[in-house]
Scaffold this motif. Structure first.
Motif: not given
Length: 276
Positions: A115-120, A154-166
């Motif tokens: 699958e797809s993997v990213t790092m932010s 850029q992805y919306p914080l409240h609608a992305s799993s990365t954003g939720k971690v932040l």
């Protein structure tokens, strides 16, 4: 005793093995990191030596050398980062080295889960910069569009799993100040009520990962795990994305274990010299 052999890169230059890394340089870098973590007024040699667990005389000698080269300044016996550090910083890509070190491990995870993997990484604007990505061999459909050069998006914080971690790192006062009561909807499953999101962020803190399911795009499931420095500060976020027809909720437990293994190895790659 024979000397450790050096390996050779493609350009013919020898790469020195880690065992003969210069300990003084490593200690000096640890001092610079500690100075950067101090208030703008700086810290004394005694405070810095204790923080990095080296003797005061050793810390003084290293700080004296760093001061002579402009990497640190001394104001009323307190050490702060110097003018030369600022000058060099203006020429540095803040993410190039981090992304290069992470890339092989991101690709390893992408190949393993296909699958797809990213790092932010968090930025100074209370957002995230996506700095590295890797894709498995059958990233198609919805993920094919997303995986096409995600770096820089850029992805919306409240609608992305990365954003939720932040967001889970922020205190309640900051969350209330920066998030509106009514959040933007991207699908019918997006969390749009701030109170509901705050409850989910409590869960993210407790479980140690963030997840979205159909919240940013229909049929997209995404998992994120934090990457922390030795002091426990959030420095990056590892994310795995997949379409629900192939990457369903039944795969979450195994995927989280595989992600944590990569997180642990990333931490070792990023900070393996910090304890020397």
């Amino acid at each position: 005793m024979t000397e450790p052999e050096a390996t050779e890169y493609g350009d013919g230059e020898a790469a020195e093995p880690a065992e003969i890394a210069n300990k003084s340089v490593t200690k000096a870098v640890r001092l610079l990191r500690e100075i950067a973590a101090q208030p703008k007024t700086g810290a004394t040699v005694t405070t810095l030596a204790k923080a990095v667990k080296i003797s005061r005389p050793t810390a003084f000698r290293l700080l004296y050398s760093l001061e002579r080269t402009g990497l640190v300044d001394r104001v009323d016996n307190n050490y702060i980062l110097g003018w030369e550090m600022a000058r060099l910083g203006r020429h540095a890509d803040p993410y190039a080295g981090l992304a290069a070190r992470a890339q092989p491990l991101l690709q390893e995870l992408a190949d393993k889960v296909n699958e797809s993997v990213t790092m932010s990484v968090p930025n100074s604007n209370d957002g995230l910069d996506l700095i590295a990505e890797a894709s498995g061999s059958h990233v198609v459909g919805i993920m094919s569009r997303m995986a096409n050069d995600m770096v820089g998006r850029q992805y919306p914080l409240h609608a992305s799993s990365t954003g939720k971690v932040l967001l889970a790192e922020w205190p309640l006062e900051k969350l209330v100040a920066l998030l509106p009561e009514k959040l933007e909807a991207f699908t019918e499953h997006t969390i749009t009520d701030r109170k509901v999101l705050l409850r989910e962020l409590d869960q993210v803190r407790e479980q140690g990962f963030g997840v979205i399911d159909n919240e940013l795009e229909e049929e997209l499931l995404s998992l994120s795990r934090p990457i922390r420095d030795p002091a426990g500060n959030l420095v990056a976020i590892l994310t795995l994305n997949g379409p629900r027809y192939r990457f369903g909720r039944d795969r979450i437990p195994e995927a989280l274990q595989q992600m944590q293994q990569i997180v642990d190895r990333l931490i070792d790659v990023f900070w393996r010299d910090a304890a020397d």
